[in-house]
Design a protein around this motif. Structure first.
Motif, mmCIF file in Angstrom:
data_model
loop_
_atom_site.group_PDB
_atom_site.id
_atom_site.type_symbol
_atom_site.label_atom_id
_atom_site.label_comp_id
_atom_site.label_asym_id
_atom_site.label_seq_id
_atom_site.Cartn_x
_atom_site.Cartn_y
_atom_site.Cartn_z
ATOM 1 N N LEU A 35 0.823 -1.219 0.000
ATOM 2 C CA LEU A 35 0.000 0.000 0.000
ATOM 3 C C LEU A 35 0.861 1.274 0.000
ATOM 4 C CD1 LEU A 35 -2.597 -1.130 2.701
ATOM 5 C CD2 LEU A 35 -3.067 -0.835 0.269
ATOM 6 N N SER A 36 2.111 1.143 0.451
ATOM 7 C CA SER A 36 2.994 2.325 0.522
ATOM 8 C C SER A 36 3.580 2.658 -0.847
ATOM 9 C CB SER A 36 4.146 2.070 1.492
ATOM 10 O OG SER A 36 3.661 1.819 2.762
ATOM 11 N N GLY A 37 3.731 3.971 -1.068
ATOM 12 C CA GLY A 37 4.410 4.432 -2.276
ATOM 13 C C GLY A 37 3.593 4.300 -3.546
ATOM 14 N N GLN A 38 2.308 4.020 -3.444
ATOM 15 C CA GLN A 38 1.466 3.879 -4.643
ATOM 16 C C GLN A 38 0.926 5.233 -5.101
ATOM 17 O OE1 GLN A 38 0.710 1.000 -6.327
ATOM 18 N NE2 GLN A 38 1.951 -0.274 -4.988
ATOM 19 N N TYR A 39 0.288 5.931 -4.182
ATOM 20 C CA TYR A 39 -0.322 7.227 -4.507
ATOM 21 C C TYR A 39 0.119 8.269 -3.486
ATOM 22 C CZ TYR A 39 -3.407 3.993 -6.958
ATOM 23 O OH TYR A 39 -3.885 2.982 -7.740
ATOM 24 N N VAL A 40 0.279 9.487 -3.954
ATOM 25 C CA VAL A 40 0.713 10.570 -3.061
ATOM 26 C C VAL A 40 -0.313 10.785 -1.945
ATOM 27 C CG1 VAL A 40 1.352 13.025 -2.943
ATOM 28 C CG2 VAL A 40 1.935 11.677 -4.964
ATOM 29 N N ALA A 41 -1.605 10.724 -2.316
ATOM 30 C CA ALA A 41 -2.663 11.003 -1.324
ATOM 31 C C ALA A 41 -2.655 9.960 -0.205
ATOM 32 C CB ALA A 41 -4.017 11.022 -2.014
ATOM 33 N N ASP B 127 -0.217 7.995 0.660
ATOM 34 C CA ASP B 127 1.047 8.113 1.411
ATOM 35 C C ASP B 127 0.971 9.248 2.428
ATOM 36 O OD1 ASP B 127 2.095 6.023 0.101
ATOM 37 O OD2 ASP B 127 3.591 7.147 -1.048
ATOM 38 N N THR B 128 0.361 10.367 2.012
ATOM 39 C CA THR B 128 0.248 11.515 2.917
ATOM 40 C C THR B 128 -0.610 11.147 4.120
ATOM 41 O OG1 THR B 128 0.337 12.905 0.959
ATOM 42 C CG2 THR B 128 -0.318 13.990 3.002
ATOM 43 N N ILE B 129 -1.744 10.475 3.843
ATOM 44 C CA ILE B 129 -2.645 10.077 4.943
ATOM 45 C C ILE B 129 -1.925 9.080 5.870
ATOM 46 C CG2 ILE B 129 -4.818 8.876 5.486
ATOM 47 C CD1 ILE B 129 -5.886 10.075 2.802
ATOM 48 N N LEU B 130 -1.228 8.120 5.265
ATOM 49 C CA LEU B 130 -0.508 7.115 6.059
ATOM 50 C C LEU B 130 0.570 7.747 6.928
ATOM 51 C CD1 LEU B 130 -0.079 3.992 3.780
ATOM 52 C CD2 LEU B 130 -0.727 3.977 6.177
ATOM 53 N N GLU C 21 13.649 -5.434 1.864
ATOM 54 C CA GLU C 21 13.553 -4.119 1.239
ATOM 55 C C GLU C 21 12.095 -3.656 1.230
ATOM 56 O OE1 GLU C 21 14.696 -2.230 -2.957
ATOM 57 O OE2 GLU C 21 16.119 -3.744 -2.218
ATOM 58 N N LEU C 22 11.846 -2.499 1.803
ATOM 59 C CA LEU C 22 10.470 -1.998 1.909
ATOM 60 C C LEU C 22 10.405 -0.544 1.468
ATOM 61 C CD1 LEU C 22 9.655 -3.394 5.473
ATOM 62 C CD2 LEU C 22 8.658 -4.221 3.346
ATOM 63 N N THR C 23 9.190 -0.100 1.101
ATOM 64 C CA THR C 23 8.991 1.317 0.809
ATOM 65 C C THR C 23 8.685 2.000 2.137
ATOM 66 O OG1 THR C 23 7.953 0.629 -1.239
ATOM 67 C CG2 THR C 23 7.696 2.943 -0.636
ATOM 68 N N LEU C 24 9.613 2.797 2.606
ATOM 69 C CA LEU C 24 9.447 3.392 3.934
ATOM 70 C C LEU C 24 8.721 4.731 3.888
ATOM 71 C CD1 LEU C 24 12.752 2.689 5.843
ATOM 72 C CD2 LEU C 24 10.474 1.926 6.442
ATOM 73 N N LEU C 25 7.747 4.884 4.807
ATOM 74 C CA LEU C 25 7.017 6.154 4.902
ATOM 75 C C LEU C 25 7.352 6.844 6.216
ATOM 76 C CD1 LEU C 25 3.460 5.110 3.702
ATOM 77 C CD2 LEU C 25 5.187 6.346 2.428
#
Lengths: 134, 196
Positions: free
Chosen positions: B18-24, B26-29, B97-101
């Protein structure tokens, strides 16, 4: 501004809003900034939303405590301090605002319920008088 | 243990999609995962609860809930601190390896401290006030799960943190029940100041 000051301001203003939201629903008229419950509730909600929006939009806040951020203990201390300041501020402002209220006042014992009809200042003054004359 | 570790890693990997897919999103997360949003909302709920109630008895009940929640928070934090002294678990992003938020936390992943603390507060409220308790529980779970999506916690960290939080809230209510005169005295002092 430093991160600590920003966080303290967020806690202070959102706590003021939170107190106003709480007293809008209950009988504690003496702590309200606005006498009518609905506008006071809207005012409380606005205080909370504006302070949160300002805090999270003004700068990136994803900061670790190893850098400029706050750890859990610091957050708790800042929260306690900010919430106490907000309570004192609420008591002062509502006392100034509601002091013209001159309804008959029967003070039997202390507590928040004395603020159902009077401001913090007038109920504290009357309670101290009562203690003094005992 | 190995299959469990593997399952834990797979769950984080799956949630991290779910991370790094959409800016919106990601911002909420990022906002939900933040160290400053949900803890402060929980604090504000406790503060509002202090001044809520139609009469002195209802308010005293609410104020006792707050004292229970704060004590539970202390017990949960202390438990996590003690466990961390004996056991260190690397974060998921150290393993795969993960997409970090989120920033890279350096402390132990197990048990999840944010979950322990927020669940301790939520359960202390939930036992006495269903509506407010449910809201705080949803916030606590949202915060905990968002940390898994953000790649900083395993599901088992969250489960362990939640267990600690639940036990802490029960221990806290037992302590306050045994030591009733202490919270009563505190509330009585604050009543003299018209603050309780």
């Amino acid at each position: 501004m430093s991160f600590e000051l920003d966080y303290l301001l967020l806690v202070f203003f959102s706590s003021c809003g939170s107190i106003q939201l709480a007293v809008s629903q209950g009988p504690l008229y003496g702590l309200r900034f606005i006498k009518s419950p609905f506008p006071n509730k809207v005012f409380g909600l606005l205080l909370i939303s504006i302070s949160f929006t300002w805090f999270f939009i003004s700068e990136p806040r994803n900061i670790p405590d190893s850098s400029d951020g706050l750890n859990g203990n610091q957050q708790a201390l800042f929260f306690i301090f900010g919430a106490c300041m907000a309570t004192i501020f609420t008591v002062l402002i509502s006392s100034l605002h509601n002091n013209s209220n001159n309804r008959i006042f029967l003070l039997s014992e202390p507590g928040l319920e004395s603020l159902n009809s009077h401001s913090f200042y007038s109920s504290t003054r009357k309670y101290l008088n009562l203690l003094w004359n005992r | 243990m190995e299959p469990l570790k593997l399952l834990d890693l797979q769950l984080v990997e799956w949630a991290n999609i779910l991370s790094g897919q959409y800016v919106a999103t990601d911002t909420i997360l990022k906002l939900i995962t933040s160290d400053y949003l949900i803890p402060l909302i929980l604090g504000l709920i406790l503060l509002a609860l202090w001044f809520s109630g139609d009469n002195r008895y209802a308010r005293k009940r609410n104020q006792t809930i707050i004292l229970t929640a704060v004590t539970a928070l202390g017990i949960a934090n202390l438990t996590v601190l003690i466990i961390n002294d004996f056991y260190f678990r690397a974060r998921p992003f150290d393993e795969i390896e993960l997409t970090l938020l989120f920033y890279l936390p350096t402390d132990s992943s197990f048990p999840a401290n944010p979950t322990a603390a927020s669940i301790a507060i939520a359960f202390s409220i939930l036992r006495e006030k269903k509506m407010v308790g449910t809201i705080t529980l949803i916030l606590a779970l949202l915060w905990s799960m968002s940390r898994m999506v953000a790649g900083v916690s395993y599901l088992s960290d969250i489960a362990a943190g939640a267990s600690i939080g639940i036990v802490a809230s029960y221990i806290s209510s037992l302590i306050l029940l045994k030591l009733t005169p202490i919270p009563d005295l505190l509330i009585r002092i604050l009543r003299i100041l018209h603050l309780a």
